[in-house]
Enzyme design. Structure first.
Site, PDB file in Angstrom:
ATOM      1  N   ASP A   1       0.864  -1.173   0.000  1.00  0.00           N
ATOM      2  CA  ASP A   1       0.000   0.000   0.000  1.00  0.00           C
ATOM      3  C   ASP A   1       0.915   1.242   0.000  1.00  0.00           C
ATOM      4  O   ASP A   1       2.133   1.144   0.194  1.00  0.00           O
ATOM      5  CB  ASP A   1      -0.976  -0.009   1.178  1.00  0.00           C
ATOM      6  CG  ASP A   1      -2.191   0.889   0.881  1.00  0.00           C
ATOM      7  OD1 ASP A   1      -2.101   1.737  -0.034  1.00  0.00           O
ATOM      8  OD2 ASP A   1      -3.222   0.757   1.556  1.00  0.00           O
TER       9      ASP A   1
HETATM   10  C1  BGC Z   1      -5.085   3.155  -0.089  1.00  0.00           C
HETATM   11  C2  BGC Z   1      -5.100   2.116  -1.189  1.00  0.00           C
HETATM   12  C3  BGC Z   1      -4.961   2.797  -2.526  1.00  0.00           C
HETATM   13  C4  BGC Z   1      -3.682   3.600  -2.531  1.00  0.00           C
HETATM   14  C5  BGC Z   1      -3.415   4.280  -3.850  1.00  0.00           C
HETATM   15  C6  BGC Z   1      -3.905   4.091  -0.212  1.00  0.00           C
HETATM   16  O1  BGC Z   1      -4.013   5.138   0.683  1.00  0.00           O
HETATM   17  O2  BGC Z   1      -5.067   2.491   1.166  1.00  0.00           O
HETATM   18  O3  BGC Z   1      -6.285   1.367  -1.121  1.00  0.00           O
HETATM   19  O4  BGC Z   1      -4.983   1.851  -3.559  1.00  0.00           O
HETATM   20  O5  BGC Z   1      -3.768   4.585  -1.520  1.00  0.00           O
HETATM   21  O6  BGC Z   1      -4.261   5.314  -4.088  1.00  0.00           O
END
Ligand code: BGC
Length: 768
Positions: free
Chosen positions: A297
């Site tokens: 993540d």
């Molecule tokens: C989220 C993810 C997301 C990523 C990219 C993160 O803050 O937890 O689910 O895919 O950002 O935007």
């Protein structure tokens, strides 16, 4: 506005050509990857396993401070890295011209000509916005869920995106957690079915299929159980809960061939998920045989140091790649940029890095990137404008609405001559489409007011009164960096006059349609809440309108349960429309006027009050089970609406529940049959649900567990016999005593009906 579609017509239109993607065999792909690897330096390999955000946003000091990031530095920094061959993947680029420009920098910037993989949060549509994921789950309709993501994939691929960071398949049992909206709710069986349908929609038959993209189910694992429902906070889950509740959707998507998995931010049982050897090496790779690539993540590898787990970024990078995190998603300062130092220091060997680079390169080859790294900008425009996509969105919104209450059949509306539409959400385009969308075309969004106006026609007088001003978050959302994300607080808003206007419009109308809920920036990531109340003055507005005596249809816009106790006692018709997407208003009008019947069902138990959380239907049986509804002295301990609840315009009766055998051996399958009849006066949709309970065994098992469902449409007077197989997959569970999967010698009770309180029951034995 497009014609009202049927699910079948929408499905036919979406028959996109399917191809096998890259024509190379696995062995040929491996050979090509090996040839590249042999030529690459450690620094080049580190580049391939690094993914950057590419934000081209106007800087906002508040947001930059919240995220501790200097966005103004971001584009230049990424472009330099691209032209030096230090980037394997990018996210957040959705303009095809930009995709091509940045791709050219990458391809020309590294001596091997390796293209970058473009990923993005294609959560519930790109340009055509489907209802939010929890709404899609509420359709209990895998076909429409698959169609929705097929459209999303087609639009994404057309603009140059190869991979979606979706579906989010985290089980969520605490609605204070805002990301409950992105998943399928509380249940692992429903959650797995919804997850697999989405993976099929994104990927098609195989990775690399025409018009499809890689699915990236997330967040592995346990993220939905954040302490106190506070986003990003730690999670402590027993093995019993992990195996039986939180992991099954992930196992299901691995079996369905998902190409990617994303890690989770938080600590799981004291170890950051992103550095968790047990999760990624033992469970995902060794036990389940996952062959795709894993992405962290955002900044989660970097965070291994922030969490107080890794000593510094070099240590963080080494530890993450060792547990199998193939690609680091980074905003700035990636830990994987330190991999060369980590190799020098002996913290990780080069073969470990090679394994991750191999997976990333294989994905690029499978997606055909080496053959065609660029995107056709003209075709992108055509695909985004395809009207069949809007038709799928309309069907999806119709099918995901849940009719919570309908006293005296107030719905469907029968020829009112005037309707008062009330509430600030009723005509808000931004709120109609919900969170986690960036590339929508606002002018295409049909609000509830617009949908009602267009469907009602000239002869019905429609008035609109917001009644109150929008409520605001106490703390801003990071998503507020995108222009219209937070609702505007109007300056010239006379609260008393506006409320009076709403009341008198209701007084003069045959029926009032009141639209209430949460503004979309109050739900989603970083949108946890300590209350379930309707934000702002909405309850007061509803009560004031109700005092006029005009019958009210309450439409709820939400992604989590809200405190509807007063409404459930006083408002005759309540329809949960969620955030219904681009075609939301049109679909809602179809439902209100009875052109189609609602048939969605709740994918979570709807608590009465925040103090009941967590509240799940599949609890185990404990001391004084007869008192289960009176565990609190001040409030019933049952939900306001049970899991699986939802009405339709038909009325359904279940009869002839039977099984083909009364005794099976472990490993066998029994078939349960039941007849569902529509004994109402109108056609309607029903989701027949099958639950089981194991009477005794080597562990105590939940009072009920969903193990089958089918959504059907029945004309008035029509009936249908449904069959549900119950085999080893449904009957086994993970046992905390033996630390393994078991099927007990026992008696199983089977319940079938229209919600988790289903009354029809039979039983069968499992012999040894
Ligand atoms: C989220 C993810 C997301 C990523 C990219 C993160 O803050 O937890 O689910 O895919 O950002 O935007």
């Amino acid at each position: 506005m497009p014609d009202n579609p049927t699910p079948e017509s929408a499905a036919t239109e979406l028959m996109v050509p399917r191809s096998a993607g890259s024509d190379l065999t696995d062995a040929e792909i491996a050979e090509r990857v090996d040839a590249l690897l042999a030529e690459m330096t450690v620094a080049e390999k580190a580049g391939q396993v690094t993914q950057y955000f590419y934000f081209n946003l106007p800087p906002s000091e508040e947001i930059e401070a919240t995220l501790n990031t200097d966005f103004s530095r971001q584009p230049a920094m990424v472009e330099t890295a691209l032209s030096e061959g230090k980037v394997g993947s990018l996210l957040f680029v959705t303009d095809p011209a930009e995709v091509n420009r940045l791709q050219r920098l990458a391809v020309e910037g590294n001596r091997h000509g390796i293209p970058v993989l473009f990923g993005f949060d294609v959560i519930h549509g790109l340009r055509t916005i489907m209802p939010v994921p929890i709404a899609m789950a509420a359709s209990w309709d895998p076909t429409v869920i698959e169609q929705g993501q097929t459209v999303a994939a087609r639009e994404a691929r057309a603009v140059g995106i190869h991979w979606a960071f979706a579906p989010m398949i985290d089980i969520a049992r605490d609605p204070r957690w805002g990301r409950i909206i992105e998943g399928a709710g509380e249940d692992p069986y429903l959650g797995s079915a919804v997850a697999v349908a989405q993976v099929r929609g994104f990927q098609g038959e195989a990775l690399g299929a025409t018009d499809r993209i890689i699915a990236g189910p997330k967040h592995f694992a346990g993220y939905g159980a954040a302490l106190g429902g506070r986003d990003y906070d730690e999670v402590n889950l027993s093995d019993y809960e992990l195996w039986n509740v939180y992991l099954p959707p992930f196992k299901a998507v691995v079996d369905a061939g998902a190409g990617n998995i994303m890690t989770a931010y938080m600590d799981l049982n004291g170890i950051p998920a992103t550095g968790n050897q047990w999760l990624f090496t033992e469970v995902l790779r060794q036990t389940w045989g996952f062959e795709g690539f894993v992405v962290s993540d955002a900044n989660a590898v970097h965070n291994l140091a922030t969490h107080g787990f890794a000593a510094d970024l070099t240590d963080a990078g080494a530890r993450a790649i060792k547990v199998g995190i193939d690609l680091e998603m980074a905003i700035t300062d990636p830990a994987y940029a330190h991999l060369p130092e980590a190799v020098e220091a002996g913290l990780v060997d080069e073969q470990t890095i090679d394994a991750s680079v191999r997976r990333v390169l294989a994905a690029k080859i499978k997606m055909g990137l080496f053959d065609e790294p660029y995107v056709d900008e003209d075709r992108a425009r055509e695909v985004l404008a395809d009207p069949s996509h809007r038709r799928v969105a309309r069907t999806a919104a119709q099918r995901s609405a849940v009719l919570l209450r309908n006293e005296a059949d107030l719905l469907p509306l029968t020829t009112p001559s005037s309707i008062a539409v009330i509430g600030p959400l009723a005509d808000s385009r931004r709120d109609t489409i919900g969170p986690w969308v960036f590339d929508y075309d606002s002018s295409e969004t049909v609000t509830i007011l617009q949908g009602i106006r267009e469907r009602a026609g000239q002869d019905v007088k429609i008035t609109f009164a917001p009644g109150i001003r929008p409520a605001q978050r106490t703390f801003a959302s990071m998503f507020d960096m995108w222009g219209d994300n937070a609702p505007e607080d109007p300056v010239d808003f006379d609260d008393t006059a506006k409320l009076e206007e709403a009341i008198s419009s209701a007084r003069e109308a045959d029926v009032a349609v009141v639209v209430l809920g949460e503004w979309q920036n109050m739900i989603g990531e970083a949108a946890s809440r300590s209350s379930m109340e309707l934000p702002g003055e909405q309850l007061a507005l509803l009560q004031a309108v109700a005092a006029t005596g005009t019958p009210i249809v309450l439409l709820v816009m939400n992604g989590r349960p809200l405190d509807l106790r007063w409404a459930a006692d006083n408002i005759p018709a309540i329809l949960d429309i969620w955030y219904p997407g681009t075609q939301g208003g049109a679909a809602v009008a179809d439902l209100l006027f009875g052109d189609v019947a609602p048939g969605g069902k709740l994918p979570f138990s709807w608590p009465r009050t925040i103090g009941q959380i967590p509240m799940i239907y599949s609890h185990t049986i404990s001391h004084e089970p007869d008192n289960q509804g009176r565990r609190y002295w001040d409030e019933e301990s049952t939900p306001l609406f049970p899991f699986g609840h939802g009405l339709s315009y038909g009325r359904f009766e279940y009869t002839d529940l039977a099984m083909d055998r009364e005794r099976i051996q472990a490993g066998d399958t029994v078939t349960v049959s039941v007849t569902v009849a529509n004994v109402g006066e109108r056609a309607g949709d029903e989701v027949a649900q099958l639950y089981i309970h194991q009477r005794y065994g080597s562990a105590s098992r939940p009072v009920r567990e969903l193990k089958g469902f089918q959504r059907i449409t029945l004309a008035a007077g029509e009936s249908q016999t449904l069959r549900f197989p119950l085999g080893p997959d449904e009957l086994r569970y993970w046992n905390a005593a033996t630390k393994d999967w078991v099927i007990d010698t026992t008696t199983i009770d089977v319940f079938v009906g229209g919600d988790s309180n289903a009354a029809q029951t039979v039983s069968f034995d499992i012999g040894s």
